[in-house]
Design a protein around this motif. Structure first.
Motif, PDB file in Angstrom:
ATOM      1  N   LEU A   1       0.832  -1.206   0.000  1.00  0.00           N
ATOM      2  CA  LEU A   1       0.000   0.000   0.000  1.00  0.00           C
ATOM      3  C   LEU A   1       0.871   1.262   0.000  1.00  0.00           C
ATOM      4  N   ASN A   2       1.940   1.233   0.772  1.00  0.00           N
ATOM      5  CA  ASN A   2       2.856   2.372   0.815  1.00  0.00           C
ATOM      6  C   ASN A   2       3.442   2.637  -0.568  1.00  0.00           C
ATOM      7  N   ASP A   3       3.876   1.590  -1.240  1.00  0.00           N
ATOM      8  CA  ASP A   3       4.412   1.735  -2.596  1.00  0.00           C
ATOM      9  C   ASP A   3       3.341   2.221  -3.574  1.00  0.00           C
ATOM     10  N   LEU A   4       2.143   1.697  -3.442  1.00  0.00           N
ATOM     11  CA  LEU A   4       1.058   2.106  -4.332  1.00  0.00           C
ATOM     12  C   LEU A   4       0.741   3.585  -4.153  1.00  0.00           C
ATOM     13  N   GLY A   5       0.848   4.075  -2.921  1.00  0.00           N
ATOM     14  CA  GLY A   5       0.637   5.495  -2.686  1.00  0.00           C
ATOM     15  C   GLY A   5       1.634   6.362  -3.439  1.00  0.00           C
TER      16      GLY A   5
ATOM     17  N   GLU B   1      -6.368   9.441  -3.683  1.00  0.00           N
ATOM     18  CA  GLU B   1      -6.165   7.987  -3.638  1.00  0.00           C
ATOM     19  C   GLU B   1      -4.888   7.653  -2.886  1.00  0.00           C
ATOM     20  N   ALA B   2      -3.842   8.443  -3.105  1.00  0.00           N
ATOM     21  CA  ALA B   2      -2.591   8.219  -2.389  1.00  0.00           C
ATOM     22  C   ALA B   2      -2.811   8.343  -0.884  1.00  0.00           C
ATOM     23  N   GLU B   3      -3.546   9.373  -0.483  1.00  0.00           N
ATOM     24  CA  GLU B   3      -3.784   9.555   0.948  1.00  0.00           C
ATOM     25  C   GLU B   3      -4.565   8.386   1.535  1.00  0.00           C
ATOM     26  N   ARG B   4      -5.543   7.859   0.801  1.00  0.00           N
ATOM     27  CA  ARG B   4      -6.333   6.734   1.322  1.00  0.00           C
ATOM     28  C   ARG B   4      -5.466   5.505   1.571  1.00  0.00           C
ATOM     29  N   VAL B   5      -4.601   5.165   0.617  1.00  0.00           N
ATOM     30  CA  VAL B   5      -3.783   3.972   0.818  1.00  0.00           C
ATOM     31  C   VAL B   5      -2.712   4.215   1.879  1.00  0.00           C
ATOM     32  N   TYR B   6      -2.200   5.435   1.972  1.00  0.00           N
ATOM     33  CA  TYR B   6      -1.241   5.744   3.033  1.00  0.00           C
ATOM     34  C   TYR B   6      -1.885   5.613   4.414  1.00  0.00           C
TER      35      TYR B   6
ATOM     36  N   GLY C   1       3.903  -0.731  16.350  1.00  0.00           N
ATOM     37  CA  GLY C   1       3.921   0.302  17.372  1.00  0.00           C
ATOM     38  C   GLY C   1       4.295   1.655  16.796  1.00  0.00           C
ATOM     39  N   GLU C   2       4.549   2.596  17.685  1.00  0.00           N
ATOM     40  CA  GLU C   2       4.772   3.987  17.300  1.00  0.00           C
ATOM     41  C   GLU C   2       6.103   4.234  16.591  1.00  0.00           C
ATOM     42  N   VAL C   3       7.086   3.356  16.798  1.00  0.00           N
ATOM     43  CA  VAL C   3       8.421   3.568  16.228  1.00  0.00           C
ATOM     44  C   VAL C   3       8.829   2.340  15.439  1.00  0.00           C
ATOM     45  N   SER C   4       8.970   2.505  14.128  1.00  0.00           N
ATOM     46  CA  SER C   4       9.432   1.410  13.276  1.00  0.00           C
ATOM     47  C   SER C   4       9.956   2.000  11.980  1.00  0.00           C
ATOM     48  N   LEU C   5      10.819   1.249  11.307  1.00  0.00           N
ATOM     49  CA  LEU C   5      11.332   1.714  10.023  1.00  0.00           C
ATOM     50  C   LEU C   5      10.226   1.750   8.977  1.00  0.00           C
ATOM     51  N   GLU C   6       9.263   0.821   9.068  1.00  0.00           N
ATOM     52  CA  GLU C   6       8.140   0.849   8.129  1.00  0.00           C
ATOM     53  C   GLU C   6       7.341   2.145   8.281  1.00  0.00           C
ATOM     54  N   LEU C   7       7.097   2.526   9.528  1.00  0.00           N
ATOM     55  CA  LEU C   7       6.344   3.750   9.776  1.00  0.00           C
ATOM     56  C   LEU C   7       7.148   4.978   9.354  1.00  0.00           C
ATOM     57  N   ALA C   8       8.460   4.935   9.537  1.00  0.00           N
ATOM     58  CA  ALA C   8       9.302   6.059   9.110  1.00  0.00           C
ATOM     59  C   ALA C   8       9.228   6.256   7.600  1.00  0.00           C
ATOM     60  N   ALA C   9       9.253   5.142   6.849  1.00  0.00           N
ATOM     61  CA  ALA C   9       9.138   5.239   5.390  1.00  0.00           C
ATOM     62  C   ALA C   9       7.798   5.841   4.997  1.00  0.00           C
ATOM     63  N   LEU C  10       6.756   5.457   5.720  1.00  0.00           N
ATOM     64  CA  LEU C  10       5.435   6.003   5.435  1.00  0.00           C
ATOM     65  C   LEU C  10       5.371   7.494   5.756  1.00  0.00           C
ATOM     66  N   TYR C  11       5.970   7.905   6.872  1.00  0.00           N
ATOM     67  CA  TYR C  11       6.006   9.337   7.201  1.00  0.00           C
ATOM     68  C   TYR C  11       6.726  10.124   6.101  1.00  0.00           C
ATOM     69  N   HIS C  12       7.814   9.578   5.610  1.00  0.00           N
ATOM     70  CA  HIS C  12       8.543  10.211   4.502  1.00  0.00           C
ATOM     71  C   HIS C  12       7.598  10.440   3.320  1.00  0.00           C
TER      72      HIS C  12
END
Length: 282
Positions: A61-65, A76-81, A93-104
């Motif tokens: 989903l992150n990549d699709l965004g 549409e990007a915002e919905r999948v993000y 949880g609140e701190v992860s590399l996956e979440l950091a990539a999404l914040y970027h």
């Protein structure tokens, strides 16, 4: 090993990985419809076998965004993000590399929408998480710094933006060499900042270096090439070099129209620039 007990899940993860890699290659070439199809296949496979809340689903989903952002389909990007955010938050949880990539990426989306104030908290949080996990000299952290710099530049916070751009550029050049895609993107953005500060000679030097790298690495018809052509045309127009600006705008328009279509924001913005110039020249 888990995959021996759950061969279907293992094969689903492998299949999704292969599809995602193919999609990422298409994305890097500016082939957005193909990238969207491949990410869509990976998403459906992961959802069917792994379940709708698996972290693999969140990653796709992150990549699709990203694809939707490049296509100018911001809602549409915002919905999948948002969906990916919920998955990562529940799983990591609140701190992860996956979440950091999404914040970027969420910061980048708001920047593309022209809502830099909304994007800044996302970009800062992504940088903070990855810098703590990976260290300041990591290229992914440099990419976060460059993304935050673009958002700050959009708000007129140019001193901090320039510091972050140059920090990122130093890391990219040290790790990747002087002709990498990330180097080119950072040079382009730093050129825009210098132009805004009135440092036109430095801006042109940075734009032309970025353009040469992009043409070599991406080919002459990639939308990233058109982005720098447009910026260079804006600079030429500001110096009354109208004939050169017109040539650059026209080339950028052809690329944007072919790669993104006539309704994409980048195509429309470049078209408005071109029309303003040709109207003035007439």
């Amino acid at each position: 090993m888990r995959y021996l007990l759950h061969p279907g899940r293992f094969l689903a993860r492998l299949g999704a990985f292969i599809l995602v890699r193919a999609a990422q290659c298409a994305l890097s070439r500016g082939e957005y419809p193909r990238a969207e199809r491949l990410f869509g296949l990976a998403l459906r496979l992961a959802e069917r076998v792994l379940g709708p809340t698996d972290v693999v689903v969140g990653a796709v989903l992150n990549d699709l965004g990203i694809v939707h952002k490049y296509q100018g389909r911001f809602d549409e990007a915002e919905r999948v993000y948002r969906r990916a955010h919920a998955i990562f938050l529940a799983a990591r949880g609140e701190v992860s590399l996956e979440l950091a990539a999404l914040y970027h990426n969420r910061g980048g989306l708001e920047h593309a929408r022209g809502r830099d104030g909304r994007g800044e908290p996302f970009a800062r949080r992504g940088l903070e998480i990855r810098e703590q996990a990976l260290g300041p000299a990591h290229p992914t952290v440099a990419a976060d710094a460059a993304a935050l710099a673009a958002i700050l530049d959009g708000q007129g916070k140019r001193d901090e933006a320039e510091e972050l751009f140059r920090r990122a550029l130093t890391v990219f050049e040290r790790i990747y060499g002087g002709e990498h895609y990330e180097v080119a993107v950072t040079l382009n953005n730093l050129g825009a900042l210098c132009q805004a500060k009135g440092e036109t000679e430095e801006a042109e030097r940075l734009y032309r270096r970025a353009l040469a790298i992009k043409e070599k690495r991406l080919g002459g018809s990639h939308p990233e090439v058109a982005t720098t052509l447009n910026n260079l045309a804006v600079l030429c127009r500001s110096q009354a070099r109208h004939a050169e600006a017109q040539r650059l705008y026209h080339r950028a328009m052809v690329i944007f129209h072919g790669a993104l279509g006539p309704s994409h924001p980048s195509t429309q913005a470049c078209g408005e620039n071109y029309e303003a110039l040709t109207g003035r020249a007439q």
